[in-house]
Scaffold this motif. Sequence first.
Motif: not given
Length: 483
Positions: A217-227, A328-339
């Motif tokens: 979700s966009l929320l997960e991506i937003h929280d990850l980049y905030s972190k 390890a669990d953040d890696y799929p999220k940052i992948l999903a944020s990529a173009d």
Amino acid sequence: MVTKEEDDEIRSEAAVVVLGDVGRSPRMCNHAKMLADGGFDVKIIGFYDSIPGEQITNHPRIKIVGIPAPPDFMDSLPAIVQLPLKLIWNFVTLLLAMAFRTSAFNLRVILMQNPPGLPTAIVCFLISLIKCSKFTIDWHNYMYSILQNKYNIADGDTSPKGKIVKGVSILEGICGKLSDYNLCVTDAMRRDLMKRWGVRANTFYDRPPTWKFRPTSLLEIHDLYSKLGEVPKANETILTRKSIDGSLTLLPDRPLVLLSSTSWTPDERFEILLDALVDYEEAAKNDKELPKILLIITGKGPLKAKYLENIQKKDLKNVKILTPWLEADDYPKILASADLGISLHTSTSGLDLPMKVVDMFGAKIPALALKFKCIDELVGDRVNGYLFEDSNQLSRQIVELSRGFPNRCEDLIRLKRNTREMKFESWETMWKRSAAPAANLTPPDNGFAKLRAIIQLSFLVIMILIPIHLAMGTFSGLFSPKP
């Protein structure tokens, strides 16, 4: 969840052996999870330098058995001394772990990663004989080809190092024949194993597991980049904006996100990407249709500091580079944020495929991949990605795909659509169809496990008692002639 009654039962055990960092061996961790879900108690044996995801660490039937890596001082020794010492160290530590940290009577399966084949395969074979287990090798690459690349040794080299590598190649082939089953990562490798050493293997392609990749979700991506600290303004990250009502949107002037996962080793030619970004920097100065780029590089390895120093010297204005530490669990999220994903992997054997590209497809992003012998078994050129051979070609592809980003980049939009619609079977489906039947990785029921343990224990007791009674003369009267 495993109930107390189930936990008290004697279950069949499987050992998954990785003579490397467990946390950076996703294929073997995936094997371990499937074995555990299928009814095995699983011991993962390897170097515990980084932590796998929660699906492994929190699984009630999986335990990680860490073994000590060779001491650092060995790396400074000459290769002719270093290689034998490391082999001896790894042989002893792995043998002790497998002998005393796995079930004495109920170890049914040993599944090892190759490379390194030595001494791993020898130890696994010996333990499989002692504990009556089935022994499977999962071929990811060849140990001898990695040594050839590391020490710059050509085929036919008769130097001392060349002879060692030749010996490793011979032993590697022998070990392949000692195993009960063999799996490999490509059809090209399956054919080569048969041609090179007469080893029969079944192809089991890497695929993204559903427990690792899911819609982000966009929320997960937003929280990850905030972190990660990428927050230029309040309620904004470099990619997203949070409105007063809490809704999230992507910024229209956001950068194009490229992601490359690397181990920072010589077999990943990172200078190709660096040179391509320098070319892109020059192109972006004169082309307002080209967006700024955010390049995220994950992973760790021996050449990281060297390349980061080179990056800083380039003074790039239109390209920002992040090298974040990720759980390890953040890696799929940052992948999903990529173009776009970028793979610089080259194989020392030319016969394996980059797991990172599989991850990219699992996250539904297209990949730009360095071309080598069998990469077309995974990446379809201009279908789910592009293939490149040098930095000039890569820079042209980045320019072509990024022009007009985010809404008027038709080729990139087409690649993304193709990747989303790609019929890419999950790890679970492929494992149940290809790996489990090919290597007999289905456990017997627990009743059989108990019976097997009782029979083995009884046999061991008998084998111990017979010599004792022979020494005591207990049976001497049985074979004496009657008066």
